[in-house]
Design a protein around this motif. Structure first.
Motif, short mmCIF file in Angstrom:
data_model
loop_
_atom_site.label_atom_id
_atom_site.label_comp_id
_atom_site.label_asym_id
_atom_site.label_seq_id
_atom_site.Cartn_x
_atom_site.Cartn_y
_atom_site.Cartn_z
N GLY A 62 4.87 16.51 12.55
CA GLY A 62 3.78 15.85 13.36
C GLY A 62 2.71 15.92 12.44
O GLY A 62 1.72 15.21 12.29
N VAL A 63 2.57 16.97 11.76
CA VAL A 63 1.13 17.33 10.96
C VAL A 63 1.44 16.44 9.52
O VAL A 63 0.57 15.62 9.13
CB VAL A 63 1.20 18.71 10.33
N ARG A 64 2.59 16.12 9.06
CA ARG A 64 3.04 15.29 7.89
C ARG A 64 2.61 14.00 8.26
O ARG A 64 2.06 13.06 7.57
CB ARG A 64 4.38 15.45 7.50
N LEU A 65 2.86 13.73 9.38
CA LEU A 65 2.97 12.09 9.90
C LEU A 65 1.39 11.75 9.95
O LEU A 65 0.88 10.87 9.74
CB LEU A 65 3.65 11.63 11.00
N HIS A 66 0.69 12.95 10.78
CA HIS A 66 -0.76 12.69 10.83
C HIS A 66 -1.54 12.43 9.36
O HIS A 66 -2.29 11.40 9.30
CB HIS A 66 -1.34 13.86 11.55
N ARG A 67 -1.17 13.48 8.56
CA ARG A 67 -1.84 13.31 7.17
C ARG A 67 -1.18 11.92 6.56
O ARG A 67 -2.21 11.25 5.78
CB ARG A 67 -1.29 14.55 6.43
N ALA A 68 -0.21 11.35 6.63
CA ALA A 68 0.27 10.07 5.92
C ALA A 68 -0.57 9.07 6.71
O ALA A 68 -1.13 8.29 5.90
CB ALA A 68 1.73 9.79 6.30
N ARG A 69 -0.95 9.14 7.82
CA ARG A 69 -1.76 8.10 8.39
C ARG A 69 -3.13 8.17 8.21
O ARG A 69 -3.86 7.00 7.64
CB ARG A 69 -1.53 7.95 9.96
N GLN A 70 -3.56 9.32 8.06
CA GLN A 70 -5.12 9.51 7.38
C GLN A 70 -5.07 8.86 6.00
O GLN A 70 -5.97 8.32 5.46
CB GLN A 70 -5.34 11.06 7.27
N ALA A 71 -3.91 9.21 4.99
CA ALA A 71 -3.97 8.64 3.85
C ALA A 71 -3.92 7.21 3.77
O ALA A 71 -4.58 6.28 2.84
CB ALA A 71 -2.93 9.01 3.13
N LEU A 72 -3.35 6.66 4.97
CA LEU A 72 -3.08 5.11 4.91
C LEU A 72 -4.50 4.32 5.22
O LEU A 72 -5.03 3.42 4.75
CB LEU A 72 -2.08 4.54 5.81
N LEU A 92 0.82 -1.13 -0.13
CA LEU A 92 -0.07 0.28 0.07
C LEU A 92 0.90 1.42 0.05
O LEU A 92 0.37 2.34 -0.53
CB LEU A 92 -1.04 0.06 1.16
N LEU A 93 1.96 1.36 0.50
CA LEU A 93 2.74 2.44 0.80
C LEU A 93 3.26 3.01 -0.58
O LEU A 93 3.12 4.34 -0.74
CB LEU A 93 3.98 2.08 1.43
N PRO A 94 3.42 2.31 -1.62
CA PRO A 94 3.84 3.19 -2.88
C PRO A 94 2.60 3.74 -3.40
O PRO A 94 2.92 4.67 -4.50
CB PRO A 94 4.37 1.87 -3.82
N THR A 95 1.46 3.53 -3.13
CA THR A 95 0.33 4.17 -3.64
C THR A 95 -0.01 5.48 -2.89
O THR A 95 -0.94 6.41 -3.26
CB THR A 95 -1.03 3.29 -3.46
N LEU A 96 0.65 5.82 -1.90
CA LEU A 96 0.58 7.16 -1.20
C LEU A 96 1.55 8.35 -1.88
O LEU A 96 2.46 7.85 -2.57
CB LEU A 96 0.96 7.01 0.25
N LYS A 97 1.40 9.47 -1.49
CA LYS A 97 2.30 10.46 -1.85
C LYS A 97 3.74 9.92 -1.41
O LYS A 97 3.72 9.38 -0.27
CB LYS A 97 1.92 11.75 -1.44
N PRO A 98 4.64 10.17 -2.06
CA PRO A 98 6.22 9.81 -1.86
C PRO A 98 6.46 10.25 -0.46
O PRO A 98 7.12 9.64 0.60
CB PRO A 98 7.18 10.69 -3.05
N GLU A 99 6.20 11.45 0.14
CA GLU A 99 6.37 11.92 1.38
C GLU A 99 5.63 11.45 2.54
O GLU A 99 6.11 11.45 3.53
CB GLU A 99 6.38 13.75 1.44
#
Length: 214
Positions: free
Chosen positions: A164-174, A127-134
């Motif tokens: 912290g904001v970037r990590l939160h958004r990444a987890r929401q995308a996951l 699933l990770l490669p389907t997210l934004k690279p950052e």
């Protein structure tokens, strides 16, 4: 959630991968988890039910995914709990038909086993490669490699608050990817597929969600 919204999200979250590639990844991840659950439970229908329960729990408990809990361990525990709860429910059903000792219920462990953790890991890696690279990078380094926030923020040359904001958004995308995986057609790969299998999968998810909200 409507299919077009999912497709729009897929287009926004992915740059290098096409929509078709994302859909295929979601199908493959779903199939891998189902294959594990079918081996574990011995029933395709029960595997589907547990998968729906797992995804709903992951979405509803996403607030628990914070500093000290990695995505891998967190999802593994949720899947293990979903399996154990299903087995307890099945055991209670059998108890109505035949006498069971209390010790048999105690044997239904929620501790993830190595095969379960491997299934979750493989799902995340796909699933990770389907997210934004950052987003994929911070999930990989924090939740899979278990690096510290301070180290990753320093490497990215951003503040801890920004990280912290970037990590939160990444987890929401996951989280959204997990929900999309549950709604993706396991045969044709399209979220808006009208085949019987896709309709059945969406119906299972809708019914499970209603049960979760009651």
């Amino acid at each position: 959630m409507k299919a077009p919204d999912h497709e729009a999200e897929a287009g926004q979250s992915v740059k290098p991968a096409s929509d078709a590639a994302v859909r295929q990844t979601l199908v493959d991840s779903r199939r891998q988890l189902l294959a594990y659950l079918r081996r574990r439970l011995g029933s395709a229908d029960e595997a589907e039910d547990v998968l729906q329960s797992f995804v709903l729990r992951a979405l509803s408990k996403s607030g628990d995914l914070r500093d000290v809990r990695t995505a891998r361990g967190w999802l593994s525990r949720i899947l293990a709990t979903s399996i154990a709860d299903h087995q307890r429910q099945a055991a209670r059903q059998r108890e109505r038909e035949t006498a069971m000792s209390p010790e048999q219920f105690d044997g239904l462990s929620t501790v993830p086993d190595p095969e379960l953790e491997e299934a979750v890991c493989n799902c995340l890696y796909k699933l990770l490669p389907t997210l934004k690279p950052e987003h994929a990078e911070v999930i990989w380094r924090i939740d899979l490699m278990e690096e510290t926030r301070e180290a990753v923020a320093a490497h990215l040359d951003i503040t801890l608050n920004a990280f912290g904001v970037r990590l939160h958004r990444a987890r929401q995308a996951l989280k959204r990817r997990l929900e999309e995986m549950c709604l993706t057609c396991p045969v044709h790969g399209y979220l808006d597929c009208g085949c019987e299998e896709a309709v059945r999968a969406r119906r299972r998810y809708a019914n499970a969600r209603k049960g979760e909200e009651l």
